[in-house]
Design a protein around this motif. Sequence first.
Motif, short mmCIF file in Angstrom:
data_model
loop_
_atom_site.label_atom_id
_atom_site.label_comp_id
_atom_site.label_asym_id
_atom_site.label_seq_id
_atom_site.Cartn_x
_atom_site.Cartn_y
_atom_site.Cartn_z
N ASN A 192 0.85 -1.19 0.00
CA ASN A 192 0.00 0.00 0.00
C ASN A 192 0.88 1.24 0.00
O ASN A 192 2.10 1.16 0.01
CB ASN A 192 -0.96 -0.01 1.20
N TYR A 193 0.25 2.39 0.00
CA TYR A 193 1.01 3.65 -0.03
C TYR A 193 1.84 3.84 1.23
O TYR A 193 2.82 4.57 1.22
CB TYR A 193 0.06 4.84 -0.21
N SER A 194 1.47 3.20 2.33
CA SER A 194 2.25 3.31 3.57
C SER A 194 3.46 2.38 3.57
O SER A 194 4.31 2.47 4.44
CB SER A 194 1.36 2.98 4.77
N GLY A 195 3.54 1.47 2.60
CA GLY A 195 4.67 0.55 2.50
C GLY A 195 4.72 -0.46 3.62
O GLY A 195 5.79 -0.79 4.13
N TRP A 196 3.56 -0.99 4.02
CA TRP A 196 3.50 -1.91 5.15
C TRP A 196 4.33 -3.17 4.94
O TRP A 196 4.93 -3.69 5.86
CB TRP A 196 2.07 -2.33 5.42
N ARG A 197 4.29 -3.75 3.74
CA ARG A 197 4.96 -5.02 3.45
C ARG A 197 4.53 -6.10 4.42
O ARG A 197 5.31 -6.96 4.80
CB ARG A 197 6.48 -4.86 3.45
N TYR A 198 3.29 -6.05 4.85
CA TYR A 198 2.76 -7.00 5.82
C TYR A 198 1.45 -7.56 5.28
O TYR A 198 0.62 -6.83 4.75
CB TYR A 198 2.50 -6.31 7.15
N SER A 199 1.28 -8.87 5.39
CA SER A 199 0.05 -9.49 4.96
C SER A 199 -0.69 -10.01 6.19
O SER A 199 -0.09 -10.63 7.07
CB SER A 199 0.34 -10.65 4.01
N GLU A 200 -1.99 -9.78 6.22
CA GLU A 200 -2.81 -10.26 7.33
C GLU A 200 -3.27 -11.69 7.11
O GLU A 200 -3.99 -12.25 7.94
CB GLU A 200 -4.01 -9.33 7.51
N LEU A 201 -2.86 -12.30 6.02
CA LEU A 201 -3.24 -13.69 5.76
C LEU A 201 -2.64 -14.60 6.82
O LEU A 201 -1.58 -14.33 7.37
CB LEU A 201 -2.79 -14.10 4.36
N ASP A 202 -3.32 -15.70 7.11
CA ASP A 202 -2.87 -16.54 8.22
C ASP A 202 -2.44 -17.95 7.81
O ASP A 202 -2.35 -18.84 8.65
CB ASP A 202 -3.96 -16.62 9.29
N GLU A 203 -2.13 -18.17 6.54
CA GLU A 203 -1.69 -19.50 6.11
C GLU A 203 -0.33 -19.86 6.72
O GLU A 203 -0.04 -21.03 6.91
CB GLU A 203 -1.60 -19.59 4.58
N ILE A 204 0.52 -18.87 6.94
CA ILE A 204 1.82 -19.13 7.57
C ILE A 204 1.73 -18.64 9.01
O ILE A 204 1.49 -17.47 9.27
CB ILE A 204 2.95 -18.41 6.83
N ASN A 205 1.88 -19.57 9.93
CA ASN A 205 1.82 -19.24 11.35
C ASN A 205 2.79 -20.15 12.10
O ASN A 205 3.55 -20.90 11.48
CB ASN A 205 0.38 -19.37 11.87
N THR A 206 2.78 -20.13 13.41
CA THR A 206 3.74 -20.92 14.20
C THR A 206 3.55 -22.41 14.00
O THR A 206 4.48 -23.19 14.19
CB THR A 206 3.62 -20.58 15.69
N SER A 207 2.37 -22.84 13.57
CA SER A 207 2.13 -24.27 13.35
C SER A 207 2.60 -24.73 11.97
O SER A 207 2.94 -25.89 11.79
CB SER A 207 0.64 -24.59 13.48
N THR A 208 2.61 -23.85 10.99
CA THR A 208 2.95 -24.24 9.61
C THR A 208 4.32 -23.78 9.15
O THR A 208 4.79 -24.21 8.10
CB THR A 208 1.90 -23.68 8.63
#
Length: 86
Positions: A47-63
Amino acid sequence: MNANRKTGVIVTLVLLAATASFAADVTNETLLEAQSDSESWLMYGRNYSGWRYSELDEINTSTVNSLWQNTLFSGGEKQRGGQRRA
């Protein structure tokens, strides 16, 4: 012009036309709206703020243990500070 070159030119023109039609659909408003959609990543940095962060949860501590390195890029040998190659 030989057949291979002609085919290459045609493929290139088709890809350019497809890219141009997609780019025409992305407006400033579309980019602003994409900030609230976690599945849209339409620009570098998300985004314009340059977050470089995805709120998707497919990758987490279990996977995370099931991930593997698919590609490796080496930009060359890194020199240590103040050292020169012989």
